[in-house]
Structure formats: C-alpha cells, structure tokens
Design an enzyme around this catalytic site. Structure first.
Site: not given
Length: 683
Positions: A310, A383, A386
């Site tokens: 991974d 959205t 930030s």
C-alpha cells in the site's frame, strides 16, 4: 545475564525439558533422534551385560559410546526445548495482562444508556460496553461509537498511545489495553478464552505450529536416509562376519561399532536442529511484534517473489506535506506564501500544519505575530475548501475544481497559467492546493507525499533478492506513477478498488508467483484471504485480522519487508544446516568405516586419511564430535544464518562454499583434535 536469550534461568529450564523429552512418546515425532535413543537403549543393555561378564567386549569403549549417544539425544532435546522456552517466556509476560476487570455493560446500544457493572469473564460476543478514560478495555472488540487514545503497551510493548475511533479502519481494540483519553462504546467480538491474547498465549505455550511443506519434505528425506543407513549397518554386520570367515582376520563388527556407525552416518545434526529452526522462526517474529498464525506463512514469506505494498503508510509517511509555493497572475512569491499561511491558521490537519510550518519558516514569522481574531470557515464535503475571514478579507484554499467554481460564482477571474501550474504539480506526483484572497487566485501550494526514510534502499534490496514490488494506491495514475518512480517501485496499480486487489492477487498466483500483501481494512479482507502471505494490522478491522495469517502488533505496514527477511533467513538456515549435516556425514565416513573394517579388510585403510591408529578411539572421537556439533550449531538455528540480499544463485554458491566445504573440513579437524585429546588424557 539472567534474562538474556541464553540466561541462566532459561538454560536450567531447557535442561530440565531435555530430560522430559527423553520420553519415547515425546520423541517419536523426530524419527532420526528416536532411532538414536533406541540405539542408546540397546548400548546401555550391552554395557550392563559386558560389565556383568555376560558378554565379551571393550567395556570402556561401550560405556563411553553409550554415554555420548545419550548425550546426543539430550543435546538435540535441549535445542528444541530452548527454542520453546524462549517463546513461553513471552507467554508468561502476556498472562500478567490477562486479568479479569470490571466492565460497564450497556443495557441499550446508546452511549448514555444505563449500564450494569459485570466481570469481563461474563461478557459474550455481541455485548456492548462503555469504556472511559482510565478504564481497562475488558475484551477484544470494535469501537462502534466515539474515539479514544489507547495505551497498547500490554500487547505491543510500544509505550506511545495510539488513536482508535469508530467508523475507520483503526477501530479494533484488544482486551487488557488501557484507554488514556476519550470515551468509547465497544462491541465485544470474542468470548472469554477466545480472545486475541488467549490465542497468542496458547500458541506460544504449546508451540503449536503445523509443519510446512518444505519441512515435511525434509523430514521424509531424513527418515529415508535413516532407513537406508539402518539397512547399510545391518548389512555391514553380515558383511563383516563373511569377511572374517573368508579371510580369517579380525572380528565381526560389534554392536557398539554398528551403533556408532549408524549414529554418525544418520543425519542427526539437521534432525536435532530442525524443530528448533521452525519454532525459533516464530519466536523471531514474536520479538518483532508479529504473530504468526501458521508456520506455513513464515515459510511462504521466505519464498515470496511479489510484494503488494500500500502506498500510504508503507511507502510514504501517510501525511502530505507542503513542499512548494507557486505564485500565479501578478502576485509575488511572498503574497502567495502569506495567503497560504493565513488560510491555514485554523487548519488542524497534518497538511494544514505543514503549510503553516513551511510558510512561517519561509517568511520568518513567529506564531505570536499571527492574527488572533479570525472567523473560521471549516472544510465541508460540499465546498471542498476551508479558510478564514480576518480584517475584512477572505482567505480560502482548496482543490482546483472547487476553487474554480467558487471564483467564477463570486465574479472573479482565473489566471491563464493556473491550469498549467496545477497540471505540472499533479504530473510530478504532488497534490495542488489553490489559495485565494478575496476574489483573486494568489497561487498554488504543492502537497507532496513524503517517502519513508530508507524505503528506496529497502525496495532495491528486495529487487536484489529477486522480489518484485507493486504499489497499490487509490491515487490517480499520474500521482501514482510519480511516487512509484521516486520510490523505485517495480510496478503500480492506481485507483485500486477492493475487487482490483483480489483480482491482482489471483492473476499473479496464476502466473506462478508467491504473493504477499498487507491490509488493515474490511475492503482488504478478500485479497488478504487469497494472498500466500497476508499481514493484517492489529489496529485494523476484525475482518482483516481474520483473513490474515500474520498479525503485526505495531500496525506498521512496512513490517512486511522485515517478515520477508525473517522468512528467507529461516529457509537459508534450514538449507545451510542441511548442507552442513550431509557434508559432515561424508567426513565421518572416512573415520568410521576404515576404523571398523580395516582390521578385516586392510585395503580400506587407504580411506583412513587422518591416520588414526587406534580404531576404538577413532570411532569414539567421531561419536563425540557428532554430539558436540549440535550445541555448537544451536545458536545459529535460533538466531538464523547470515542472510544477504543477493540473487538466489549467488546465495546458493555462497552457502555451498561456507556450509558445504566447511561441513567437510570441520569434522576432519575436530575429530583429529578430539582423538589426540583422548589419547592425552587416557594415555
């Protein structure tokens, strides 16, 4: 060194275990040493008969040969007993954590539900318990509500607490560990006596380890060789009687000579050390905080030729770090850095903190100089941005697509080079984060996946072993390609889904590869169950742990690289000692045979290349060497042979030279030395 690997207490316990294992019912699982014990019993009877005058023979020779045969068996038992006890010492330490505690069993599946205080031994699978700060987790389970900081030193030995939370792949907790901070609801996943700690203790105490295919094949070889040598020895008796009758010289080979011949020619060295090698392999993994649920997994790790790794947490650190600020439009570099810094003031994510750290370092800004009264605009899935609002200005940061939509909606314009800059960052394997002040795009922050220290060298080491590395990631192909190139991975699979992982494992196995992989989530379970070597993170989900055959208590995905090295070292150790044992037999042949038959058949004295004149002392010297070589090689069996990351063919030649040639030379030198020592003391 009382508590070391060869501490006094441990050695005393191993010695006691050696005598216990003399029970034929315990020793029969090792056919070679069982045969040696039978030989020792026969010689003991022979010695008693000679001592009482019922049989003729060389009493001192029979007595000392009998003693060294018994010692051979004891030293073999000692090697196995020592390896078992080293593991059991860990089991004793684990038992100290397995104590009954009081649990808060919830009456309803709600955190604020009333609870009953019960003993942890009364909990059953499916029960819900409330665990608060300072509480001991009463049993194995999964967090279904809340998050907590958990001290897992009881199991992993790691003193730093770790975060465990509901709804993530890090929701599993172990009974006996302690909540340092937080409040969680745990669903019990194991009944008393079936917990992870119970399984670990039981497995270590009983050394319950199924023999691997290679071990079974080697055992068949050892039994076959033993049977062949037994037939040879019996025929040797008949041949010696025939030669005595036809030549009129010497005497037929005595039972003592025949037993010495059999024990020295049988593969006693590897037979004595084989159980220790297998158990020590599990113990060495335990000492690296890896629990092997099957011996087959350890051996398969030694044969692995493909590793599925991974990206996040294995190849990279797991947190993207700010690496570069790129201004766009008419804005300066300082404006870009300042905008990114202000937009990240309230961002507590690792990425946000890295932007702040790099920006403050770049601009030379101290934390106390930053604005205090800011309105935080938190990140939302809708959205995808930030930021903050401060002193009448609006600062934002977010993904390119989200910022583009935001700017166009509030009437701003996009710099013409913005898309090109974003594309270049993405092509390099980094993640672009666009920063905005009011209605203007000021620049782009490059967030880079930072490679783990030394990972490139370790992957190169694997390549030298003949192991192919494949990175699996959910990233887009461009990012995946850049990371793979930087890390030195042989291949990669981008945008991987659970079914992609499973299909990849199957396809590689169909091509004849032995596949290893790591995983910690429920979505990894199918591929883990399919892989030949499956390492689950202890902090991962129950499904992942149940699908794996190795559990990493430290939850460090890169541990897979260590597991492969242990597996290969274990295979090399077994091969090296087998080579040494067989080579030993060749050398002992030139001592035993001429000593036994040269009085009858003088022409065979040409084989007496050591020129040992007294046949009884020569045979006894070989028997003594045969016994002493076992404890001499026991540390090697427990620690593992020296392993280098080189091509298999070079490793084969290296071990053949060291253990093959060395296995022939060592007995000649040692037997000659023992022969002269016996002559010196006996006169």
């Amino acid at each position: 060194m009382k508590n070391g690997a060869f501490g006094r207490d441990l050695l005393v316990k191993a010695l006691y275990g050696s005598f216990k294992k003399l029970n034929p019912l315990d020793l029969w699982h090792n056919p070679v040493m069982f045969s040696v014990e039978l030989g020792a019993i026969v010689l003991t009877v022979e010695f008693v008969l000679e001592a009482l005058g019922y049989k003729k023979g060389v009493l001192w020779f029979t007595g000392w040969t009998t003693f060294w045969l018994w010692l051979t068996v004891l030293l073999s038992n000692f090697a196995e007993s020592l390896s078992e006890i080293r593991g059991k010492a860990r089991a004793e330490s684990l038992k100290s954590y397995k104590t009954a505690v009081m649990a808060k069993k919830l009456r309803e599946p709600l955190p604020d539900s009333p609870y009953d205080t019960v003993s942890s031994t009364d909990l059953r699978k499916g029960d819900l318990v409330l665990v608060e700060e300072g509480d001991i987790i009463p049993g194995d389970g999964e967090i279904v509500e809340g998050a907590a900081l958990v001290n897992e030193a009881a199991v992993t030995g790691e003193s730093a607490p770790v975060i465990r939370e509901a709804g993530s792949d890090r929701n599993a907790v172990i009974g006996g560990t302690k909540v340092v901070a937080g409040r969680i609801v745990v669903k019990i996943t194991a009944n008393p006596g079936e917990t992870f700690l119970d399984k670990m203790i039981g497995m270590i105490e009983t050394a319950k380890r199924r023999k691997t295919p290679n071990e079974r094949a080697l055992e068949v070889l050892l039994v076959s060789l033993t049977a062949i040598f037994l037939v040879v020895v019996l025929n040797f008796r008949v041949l010696s009687e025939y030669l005595v009758r036809t030549t009129g010289r010497g005497e037929p080979a005595s039972i003592t000579i025949l037993m010495a011949l059999f024990v020295c020619l049988a593969p006693t060295t590897i037979a004595a050390l084989l159980p220790a090698i297998g158990i020590a392999g599990m113990d060495r993994l335990f000492r690296r905080n890896v629990v092997a649920l099957s011996g087959r997994a350890i051996e398969a790790a030694g044969d692995v030729n493909v590793l599925l790794l991974d990206k996040t947490g294995t190849i990279t650190l797991g947190n993207r770090m700010a690496s570069e600020f790129i201004p766009v439009g008419n804005h300066t570099f300082e404006e870009c850095v300042h905008t990114a810094m202000i937009a990240s003031i309230a961002d507590e994510t690792p990425e946000g903190k890295s932007i702040m750290e790099l920006a403050k370092k770049t601009l030379g800004v101290r934390s106390d100089a930053l604005p205090k009264n800011v309105k935080v605009i938190p990140f939302t899935p809708e959205t995808k941005m930030s930021g903050v609002e401060v002193d009448g200005h609006s600062y934002r940061k977010g993904a390119f697509s989200a910022v583009k939509e935001y700017i166009l909606r509030i009437g701003g314009t996009l710099p013409p080079e913005l898309e090109r800059v974003v594309g270049r960052i993405a092509m390099s394997g980094a993640t672009p984060l666009v920063v905005v002040k009011d209605k203007e795009v000021v620049g782009v922050v490059a967030l880079k996946d930072v490679l783990k220290e030394g990972i490139k060298a370790r992957l190169a080491k694997l390549r030298n072993m003949g192991i192919k590395s494949i990175m699996i990631t959910g990233d887009n192909p461009l990012t995946a390609s850049a990371i793979a190139k930087e890390a030195g991975v042989d291949d990669f699979v981008a945008e991987a889904k659970p079914e992609d992982k499973l299909n990849l494992v199957r396809d590689l196995q169909k091509q004849g590869y032995i596949v290893a992989m790591t995983g910690d989530g429920t979505n990894d379970a199918p591929a883990l169950a399919q892989a030949d070597v499956a390492v689950a993170m202890n902090a991962g989900t129950q499904a992942a742990r149940e699908a794996a055959n190795l559990i990493d208590l430290d939850s460090d995905p890169s541990k897979l690289l260590d597991i492969v090295e242990v597996g290969k070292s274990m295979l090399i150790t077994r091969g090296a000692l087998t080579t040494f044992s067989i080579a030993n037999d060749i050398a002992k042949y030139f001592v035993i045979v001429p000593s036994a038959v040269s009085p009858i058949f003088p022409h065979l004295d040409k084989l007496n290349i050591l020129r040992l004149e007294d046949p009884y002392v020569a045979v006894l010297s070989a028997v003594i060497f045969n016994a002493l070589i076992i404890p001499a090689l026991t540390p090697l069996a427990l620690k593992g042979a020296f392993y280098r990351a080189v091509a298999p063919d070079k490793l084969f030649v290296y071990n053949l030279l060291i253990y093959g040639v060395g296995g022939v030379i060592a007995p000649f030198v040692a037997i000659k030395l023992i022969y002269h020592l016996i002559e010196f003391f006996v006169g």
